[in-house]
Structure formats: C-alpha cells, structure tokens
Design an enzyme around this catalytic site. Structure first.
Site, PDB file in Angstrom:
ATOM      1  N   HIS A  28       0.755  -1.193  -0.036  1.00 20.61           N
ATOM      2  CA  HIS A  28      -0.128   0.016   0.181  1.00 20.61           C
ATOM      3  C   HIS A  28       0.930   1.215   0.143  1.00 20.61           C
ATOM      4  CE1 HIS A  28      -2.857   2.730   1.110  1.00 20.61           C
ATOM      5  NE2 HIS A  28      -4.035   2.031   0.998  1.00 20.61           N
TER       6      HIS A  28
ATOM      7  N   ARG B 114      -6.376  10.115  -0.364  1.00 21.60           N
ATOM      8  CA  ARG B 114      -6.136  10.326  -1.650  1.00 21.60           C
ATOM      9  C   ARG B 114      -7.602  10.662  -2.573  1.00 21.60           C
ATOM     10  NH1 ARG B 114      -2.998   5.962  -3.817  1.00 21.60           N
ATOM     11  NH2 ARG B 114      -3.257   5.129  -2.190  1.00 21.60           N
TER      12      ARG B 114
END
Lengths: 256, 589, 275
Positions: free
Chosen positions: B238, B258
């Site tokens: 990740h 994000r």
C-alpha cells in the site's frame, strides 16, 4: 508534546498470573526494564518483553492501531488501550503499571475472559426495518451521523470494565453495560428500524441501574459520548413509556 | 510426553476465520440449513477486516449514474494487469451491488447521498465514484454488521481457537485440527465441508499494515493437503502507511485520503505523481503509486523519515474530521501530527496478498481438494497482478457468500461424515507440543520471525532481483531448520510463544512460495517488480499465471498455467487501449 | 468459571483504593466543598427572609417576587417566600443529569472516581445495596422534565427582572447590580436550555430527521441544542456560582455593606430592609 529523543530504559510493572477456580486474578506484579524507543506505546514495550524476556506473556492484541479493540487493560490504574497509550506522555521517572481488566475473570497475565459481553449481545433484537422494499429506503446523513457515532464502537469493553455497576456491584445478570446500551441506542435511533426495545432496555438491560457517572464516556478510546448521546436519550425514552403520565397517555391512545 | 488428548466436534460446515469472508460464508451456509462452526484465532469482530478503511467497491450507480457492472469489471481487469480470473471478476462486478445492499438490510449505516441513498466515493483505479463507505472505517461497519447478523443465525462461534492442520479422508477434506488458545487444549472439528477464510501473509513482513494473525495459515494448511497457490509473487504494498515514529511504521493511511483530494509531494514540494501517471495523479493504482514513492525516496527526494508527504489539510478541518476521523486521531495520537493543519509523512507498507489458493471461480472450491473452499484474501484469482482499493471488501462478501452457499450444498449431498484418522491427528498433536521438550537454551520463535521479516523486506520486498531472491530462498531453508528447534517457555495456557512456534512454519513456507514465484516471473507487472527485468514481458508472461504446490516429498513445485479465456461478450467491452492484452486472446480463440 | 466470578458479591479493597497515579480525588474535594458552601449559604438565605430586593434589583432566590405579587397571601403564610420558590431550582438541579453524576460520585461515592474503589458501607456510602435509579427516592429522577417545565417559567421571570434591573424611576440606566443580574440570567438560561430532557423533547425522541419541513425544523432545534448540551456541565457549575454571587451582591447592597455603582447616581446602600 515533543517526543523524547533516543532510547530510554524504563521500568515496567506487569501483572503475571493465572486465575483461581473462580476466575479471580491470582498472581503478582513483576518488574521489567525495557529500552523504550521514541513514539512507543505500551503495547510496543510489552511485545518487546514477549520477544526478549517473557515469551509466554499473554497479551490479547490484533491491529495495534486502535481499530480492533483487543488490547484493553489497566495502565497506571486507568482502563486504556495498550496500543494507544503513549509512553512519552507518561512521567519518565515512575514505573508503568500494567494490569488486566479487573471487571472480568482472568485467563492469564493480561488476558481476561470477556465472553459475558458476547452473551448480552445475543439477547438484543436485531435490526428490523420498516419494510422489505429496499428501493424505498431513504434517509439523510443527519440520521446516519447520529447512529454512526455509536457504530464507531470497537468493542474493546473498556466501558464495561470502567462501569462501577459491573466492576464493583457485579450486576452482570441485571445490567447490559454501556457497550450494549450504545448498541441498543444505535438500533433504537436507526431511521429505518421499527422494533420496540424499550421494555428490554428497562427490564433486562437495566438502564435504571446506570447512575450516569460517566466513567464509560471518560474511558472510551473512540470518544463516543456514551452517556450524553446514548444512555441519557434512552433513559428519556424509558421515561416517555413508563414514568411521564402525559406521554404514557399519548402512547396509549396511539400518538407517539 | 505431554497430553495429546483432544475433543471432537462435528458440523456440516466448518468456517476457519471470522473476518468479512468467513462471517459472510457462515451466514450463507447457515441460511442453507446446515450446521455451521465458525472458528477464529481472535475474538469475534476483531479480524483484520476492521482495518479496511476506504470503502467497498460496487457499481450501485447512486452517485454516478453511468457506472455499471461492466465498467467495474473493466476497471478490475485493467487494475489486475489482465491477469485476473475473468469469470471471478465478472461475478464480482455483477454481484457486489446486491451484496452491499444486503448489508444495509442487515443494519449497516453507510454515509448518505443528499437524496438519502448510499454515498459512493472515488478511489484509485475506479473510473466512477464507486465505493460505498462509512467515513474511514468501512471495514468495521462491515464486520459489525455481519457479526450482529451472524449471532442470530445459529452459528456456533469458537473464539480464540487456532486451526493448525486440515484433515483429509481420501481426496475429500474431513475437518480441521487445532487448539484453544485459552487453555492450549486440542480440538478436532469433523466436518463435511471446510471453508478457509484465513486472510493473508503480512506478518512475514516487518513494515506491514496487517495484524499479527496474518501468518499464512490458510495458504500453508491448504498446500499441505494438495492445494495450489497462484499469483503469489503479487503482493500489494500500500503506498501510504505511516512512517514516523518508527513504532507505528506500516500502520495504514487509508487511500480515502487521496480519494478525498489528498496531494502527494516530495521533499522538493513537487507533486511527483505527474511524472508517473499524469492523468490519474494521486488516484492511480496502488502498484504505481507505491513504486513512485519508492523511486522518489530512493533518488533522494524523500521526506526526513524516508517517506513522502501527503497533504489533505486544504479540505478544511471540519471536512477532514467528518470524512477521515480515524486518520485524524491516528496521526494526532500516535504520530503527533495534526493532519488538518499540515502534511503527513507516508511510505509503502505490505498490505495485501493478491495471490492465494487456486479455487473454482464460481463455487470457490479449492482445486484438487473436494469439499474444501476458500474465500477472501486467502484465495487467489480475482485481483490478478494488482488489487484495486475497495475491491477487497466486495471480494469478501461476494465470494464469501458463494463459498458458503456451495459448501453448504456440498455438505447436504454428503450422507456420512468423512472419517478421521486418529493416528494422524495424534501425530499432529505431538508435533504441536514438541517445542516444549526442546533445549531451554535454544532461541525463541520471536527471533526467527524478526529475522524472517527482515529477510522478506530486504530480498522479497517491493522490488526484487534474481540474486536476492535466490539468497532469500537459501536463507529460508536455514530458517526452516531453526524453526524446527525453536524453544517454547511456560505452559500451554494462552502462550503466544507457543502459538508462534507453529505459525512461524507457515510464514516461512509461504515466504518461500512468494520468493519462488517472484523468481520465476522474469518481468515487472503490477505488484511484482524485478530490478533485473524492469519492463513487462508480454511475450512470455502476459497470459500465464504462476502456480506452486507441494509435491510428495514436501518440495515446492513451481510452474505456470495459461489463464482462462475471456468470453467474447466480455472481450468486446474493451477498447483500443487494451488492444495489447486483448488481441492475442482474440487470435487464440 | 465465569458464573462463579460473575455472581460474587461486591469486591472492594477499601475506600479510595486504586492503581491510579493521577489526582483523581481533586474533583471530589472540589464538589463537596462547592456544594456544601452553596448549600449552607442557600439555607441561611432562605431563612433570612430579607435583604433580597434593593433598587431595581431582585435576588434570584426570591424571584418571582411573591410578596409583591400576592401581599395578602403572606398574611397567613408566615415563612420565607423563598421556600415557595427554591424547591423548583433545587428540584431541577437535583434531578439534573449532570448534578446527578457529580453528587453520586462526590457524596455517595458510587463510584468516587473511575476505577477507584468505594467504601463498603457507612457514612461515606449511605445506601446498603446498590439499586441505581430503580427505587425510591432515586426513581424520582425520572421526573426531571417536569422540573424543567417549572424552570422554564422561572427563567421567564428572571428575564422580567433582568429588564426591570435597567429601569429605575422610569429612567433607563444600569448599575453593577444590573450587570450581575444579567450575567446570572444569561447563564441560568443557558443552563436550563442546555438540559438533556429538553434535548429529548425538542427532537431527540425522533428516530429520523429525514422528511418534510417539520423534520428539518426538529433537526435544526436538536442539532443546535446539542451544541449547548455539550457544555451543560459548565453552565451547571457557572450558573450555580452566578446565582450565589447575584444574591450575595444584592444582599450586601441591601444591608449596607457595599454601595452599588450605577448610572442613576443613586445610593441604595442599606435601604433594602429586612421584610
């Protein structure tokens, strides 16, 4: 707060023991010295102990990010999550005392038997929507907000452990505890739910035993306003049904 | 010799693992009218699923009306670098909306759209706003909903119980053997069908978002009774894990940061994603963002603690606290950073195992083992070379449900319980207690795990090369030997050292599987990057999945198989940009 | 194992026994001192039956001014009018969710503080078996909302007096006394309007705020009152002090101890008689 720099040797007093036949906590507090790194939480120190000094030290933990609620214990006497209690926020000169949750029967060392909580949950009427036609279901974020606060609960059972009704008075058979009053509130205030849990809340969950002394709220690691947002509103709903003559009358003739 | 007595329980279906997939499978099996046992290493509701934050992908089309299962399907296939199992991806895209709605029916409270329906947020690699979510704690909502549903379904939940061996009767699975963590006593569950939902292998890595339970149990147990593992070279790092302070390194920072508009910058203040994926920028797929961060740090443009900066503060404090409350608290409490005021430092963290046990795409039955099913992270196929964010939670509920249904149907067809070989079980029990008898001066399994984590991170990590992989495989053999003589202190009662003394074997075995698979694939693709083969090698590798199994003499056998063909109807969904991947498929038909 | 453990009687290692290392007793000491001082002063003032009105100012302990409103009634009712009034604020505060928390902790030691052991019995913990709020007298806490209704009426009277405090002889003006009366009135209003029962009645009892205009109004009321409600504890304490302060100020002016500074340029010092 600034982080202390570099590795510091710190003293830990950790309870080690096994239960007697009744589950009472029998054991003693053992002293260890751990080289603590900056930013460490209590759980880091205990995992260090496991890896270096006491491989069979029993700790219950999973995520180490305050999301699963497994590592509840009592740190310097305060019910807390081990993964969320920063060591650099504690006085450097004093040893850190770690004990298991006192309210529940001991399994070993820092691990307690919390199965009672799971039994309570089974008795709660599950979500019961007002109809089966999901395409008609609509509710606003405002409604979701209220319920989502309760659903943040990570079931660490620190509130159950802190609540004096269970901790001291041992009303295990008459009281559901803050955790499940929160769960009941999340169902009662669900915008689509129609099940009536008020009699259960009064009689079996024993909401009258709560004297709103708020230790549950103080110790909640998820900052759920347990007393103000869940328990007191439920108490008021119980008043509507059982104590307030005006609302009781209205309820009887079908006005809610 | 210590006691090797064990208790026996019998069920129609045994589900191992009580995360999202396990719970969903148990609920489904139980709905089919069979008796179900659900076994979990932890307490109920603590499984790693609670760590999932961003959301679950499903083409509900509540926010973007243009979204449809075909679009979700294409995104999944593209995200998976065309290595996903087509049929699984199709079923996943088609069934996810239904499964998500089902959760709402069972009491889940998702964030809402202005008109009162389930809100969906954008995420890396998804063309449309697709992720049903609850702030940044969607996994908790999922598991709590299933848990509260499950306890009213008549499922027998066995908490803090570890299954260590799968048992077979001929070619058919017969149940599983293991111990109660609390007492250390042995338990055998004799079942007609077994569903593995044991999650991934993250704890073989040092910097990981995974919890301690992720010790590759399911993969190892299944292999030992004849199953194959596929796509194991593909690990998802990740892009955004915490990096500072060191003790929290690896803790996940949700992709929702994000999704909600977070910007990635390097030490020069540059939004560096423009150099890697100018079109999608921060919302590129995880493999690309991870590699971008890795490159930035390696080339000296990293943050002071070896990461990059992720900034969401421009969204305002109220918005952040409402949509990303756990992230706000996580950084404030563990990292001394107020993310409403300034950037956080992030870096890649081992997060997900794309590969896993090879299963039938529709029934989730494990290849070569009748009656054994697998769902969730432990199974392979859906995610191919790289998983899109949000596809794991929908994977759990779609294939959890399928596994539960088919396992129950299979169990119903069986008239008798499979037989248990008592001698075999006693052998396993003796193997489990053996560490207590060993030299008290030997090392503990903790040391071996620490070394394993270092080794995997350094040589089988986010980037690999032939030399390192070969060394890793050799060192793993040494570790295997070390694990066989590791000592255990104390008694069998709640003894984590003892528990690890068994789990370590699984991690080493599956660690080697990853290394072998990575060594075999001489190209870079998705979650697998070879420094000595930096480009994708489409000629050789585009159409094959890797597979590894244990042969009779307990050695790993590495090979490949040609991935199944996409149906013409599905193939027609793709356009020119996918030509490379699709052309050859077309020719082959 | 569990059954045996759960059915055991009260486990206590003695009053104040805890592993806590912080100053958990601080709040308890503060509460006991504050409530005792206020309680003694209040009782004294209720019996005093005088020095409660001076110039345009009226003490909150004697609001509304019953003697002025019903002079004949006090021909036969010889006690202080405060007794006809003070039961209401006392009842409201006594059944208030915040004060309940506070005095259950500080006075009943049930619990003294979180994770601190309580005394087994005796003066420090007067109730034998713990029954929470399920039996008399604590079951009466459930009638908090009725005290709220009365408190709302009293708040209205307070506002009347607040406005009266800036008029004297038909002239608008103000004095230090007016400021104190206004401060007291505002904080009392905040305290009453941040009540948990009110929060329930104006919208909290609804299961959903989704729907038409009435739902939106209910949400607006509930949502905004919730913000007040979060500070209920603060208003509870501060308004207690301002009520006491307001009464004390009026008493000291009325009995001539101090002089009220005001824009009317009048000196009422000592003219508030003992009725």
């Amino acid at each position: 707060m600034m982080m202390s720099l570099g590795v510091v040797d710190r003293e830990f007093h950790v309870f080690r023991g096994l239960p007697d036949a009744d589950g009472e906590h029998i054991g003693e507090v053992k002293s260890f010295t751990v080289p603590v790194q900056p930013g460490w939480v209590v759980l880091d120190a205990l995992l260090y102990l496991q890896a270096h000094n006491a491989p069979d030290l029993a700790i219950r933990w999973n995520c180490k990010a305050a999301k699963c609620g497994s590592c509840a214990a009592e740190i310097n006497g305060l019910p807390s999550l081990m993964c969320k209690t920063r060591l650099d926020h504690m006085p450097l000169d004093k040893p850190v005392l770690v004990r298991p949750m006192r309210t529940f029967p001991l399994i070993k060392d820092l691990v307690t038997d919390v199965s009672w909580n799971y039994e309570i949950n089974k008795r709660i009427t599950p979500f019961t929507p007002y109809n089966d036609d999901q395409s008609t279901w609509r509710y606003f974020q405002e409604d979701a907000d209220r319920v989502q606060e309760f659903r943040k609960c990570i079931e660490c059972f620190l509130c159950q452990n802190s609540c004096h009704v269970i901790r001291h008075h041992r009303k295990f058979n008459h009281f559901a505890g803050p955790r499940f009053l929160v769960r009941l509130a999340s169902l009662e205030m669900h915008p689509l739910d129609v099940a009536d849990r008020i009699p259960f809340i009064k009689e079996e969950a024993g909401i009258g035993l709560c004297n709103i002394t708020k230790c549950c709220t103080e110790r909640c690691p998820e900052d759920i306003r347990i007393t103000d947002n869940a328990i007191i509103p439920l108490k008021e709903r119980v008043v509507d049904r059982y104590y307030d003559p005006i609302t009781m009358l209205l309820h009887k003739i079908g006005i809610k | 010799m210590m006691s090797v007595h064990y208790e026996t329980k019998t069920y129609d279906v045994l589900v191992i693992g009580a995360g999202g997939a396990g719970l969903r499978a148990a609920i489904e099996a139980s709905a089919q009218g069979v008796s179900v046992a659900l076994v979990t290493k932890s307490l109920l509701g603590k499984a790693h699923t609670v760590m999932a934050e961003g959301g679950m992908a499903a083409a509900l089309s509540y926010v973007d009306a243009d979204d449809c299962w075909q679009a979700h399907y294409k995104d999944t296939i593209r995200g998976g670098k065309y290595l996903s199992n087509y049929r699984m991806a199709e079923l996943h895209a088609k069934e996810a909306p239904e499964r998500v709605k089902e959760l709402e029916k069972w009491g889940a409270v998702f964030d809402r759209t202005p008109d009162g329906r389930i809100l969906q947020r954008p995420f890396g690699g998804h063309t449309y706003r697709r992720l049903a979510h609850v702030g940044d704690r969607t996994g908790l909502e999922l598991i709590r909903t299933l848990q509260d549903k499950g306890i009213h379904c008549g499922i027998d939940v066995h908490m803090e119980c570890t299954m260590t061996h799968l048992l077979k009767d001929g070619d058919q699975v017969a149940g599983a053997f293991g111990y109660w963590r609390e007492s250390g006593r042995f338990i055998l569950i004799n079942a007609k069908a077994v569903i593995l939902c044991t999650g991934g292998i993250g704890k073989a890595y040092k910097v990981t978002s995974n919890s301690w339970e992720y010790t590759a149990d399911g993969q190892a147990m299944a292999m030992k009774i004849g199953a194959e593992l596929i796509d194991m070279e593909f690990l998802q790092f990740h892009p955004t894990g915490m990096v500072c302070p060191p003790s929290v390194k690896g803790i996940l920072v949700t992709e929702a940061v994000r999704g909600e508009g977070g910007k990635l910058t390097n030490a020069l203040g540059e939004r560096f994603m423009k150099n890697y994926d100018p079109e999608r920028m921060e919302l590129s797929t995880r493999d690309i963002v991870s590699k971008a961060i890795y490159t930035e740090v390696k080339e000296g443009r990293g943050s002071p603690n070896g990461g990059v900066f992720l900034d969401i503060s421009h969204r305002g404090a109220d918005y952040i606290k409402r949509k990303l409350p756990s992230m706000y608290h996580q950084f404030l409490e563990l990292g001394d950073v107020d993310i409403t005021k300034g950037p956080m430092e992030v870096g890649p963290t081992m997060h997900y195992t794309m590969g896993g046990v090879r299963v039938h795409p529709e029934t989730q039955e494990v290849l070569n083992v009748t009656g054994l099913y697998a769902a969730g992270e432990v199974s392979g196929g859906l995610h191919g070379g790289n998983r899109l964010g949000g596809n794991s939670l929908s994977d759990l509920i779609v294939f959890g449900q399928r596994a539960g249904k088919h396992a129950a149907e299979f169990a119903k067809q069986q008239t008798v319980l499979p037989k248990i070989n008592d001698e075999e079980v006693k052998g396993y029990a003796e193997e489990l207690v053996a560490p207590f008898e060993r030299d008290s001066k030997a090392e503990t399994p903790y040391q071996i795990q620490a070394d394993l984590q270092d080794l995997m991170a350094n040589k089988v990590g986010i980037v690999r090369e032939e030399q390192g992989l070969k060394e890793a495989i050799e060192e793993l053999q040494v570790m295997k030997a070390r694990a066989k003589v590791a000592r255990v202190d104390g008694s069998r009662a709640y003894n984590p050292g003892w528990h690890l003394s068994h789990d370590i074997h699984n991690m080493i075995l599956v660690g080697e599987v990853v290394a072998q698979a990575a060594l075999q694939r001489t190209e870079s693709r998705g979650g697998h990057t070879r420094l000595d083969h930096l480009e994708p090698d489409n000629e050789q590798w585009r159409f094959v999945n890797s597979t590894i199994r244990l042969n009779e003499s307990d050695e790993l056998e590495v090979s490949t198989y040609e991935k199944p063909q996409m149906d013409a109807a599905l193939r027609d969904l793709f356009d020119k940009s996918d030509e490379l991947a699709i052309t050859q498929s077309k020719q082959k038909i | 194992m569990l059954e045996a453990f759960l059915s055991k009687n009260l486990v206590t290692q003695g009053f104040g026994k805890t592993d806590r290392k912080d100053a958990w007793w601080w709040e308890q000491v503060f509460t006991v001192v504050a409530l005792t001082v206020f309680g003694l002063y209040g009782v004294y003032r209720a019996f005093e039956n005088g020095f409660y009105e001076v110039g345009p100012y009226l003490s909150p302990f004697y609001s509304p001014n019953l003697k002025a409103l019903f002079p004949q009634a006090f021909d036969w009712f010889q006690l202080s009018p405060a007794f006809l009034i003070l039961w209401a604020p006392l009842g409201f505060r006594g059944t208030c969710y915040f004060y309940r928390r506070t005095y259950y902790r500080a006075i009943f030691n049930d619990p003294p503080a979180c994770a601190v052991d309580k005394p087994k019995q005796g003066l420090l913990r007067p109730l034998a078996d713990y029954t929470g709020e399920t039996l008399f007298p604590f079951i009466l806490q459930n009638f908090h909302r009725y005290f709220l209704y009365v408190a709302l009426v009293l708040v209205a009277f307070h506002w009347v007096h607040a406005f009266q405090s800036i008029f004297w002889d038909g002239q608008i003006g103000f004095g230090v006394g007016s400021l104190i009366v206004w401060l007291d009135t505002i904080l009392l209003t905040l305290y009453v309007f941040s009540c948990h029962s009110l929060r329930h009645l104006i919208g909290g009892k609804l299961n959903t705020f989704t729907g038409g205009i009435f739902s939106r109004i209910a949400y607006f009321k509930w949502f905004n009152q919730t913000k007040l409600n979060q500070e209920h504890w603060l208003y509870a304490w501060v308004s207690l002090f301002t009520v006491g302060l307001c009464d004390l100020y009026i008493r000291l002016v009325a009995n001539g101890t101090i002089t009220d500074w005001n824009t009317w340029g009048l000196d009422w010092s000592g003219v508030g008689c003992l009725h």
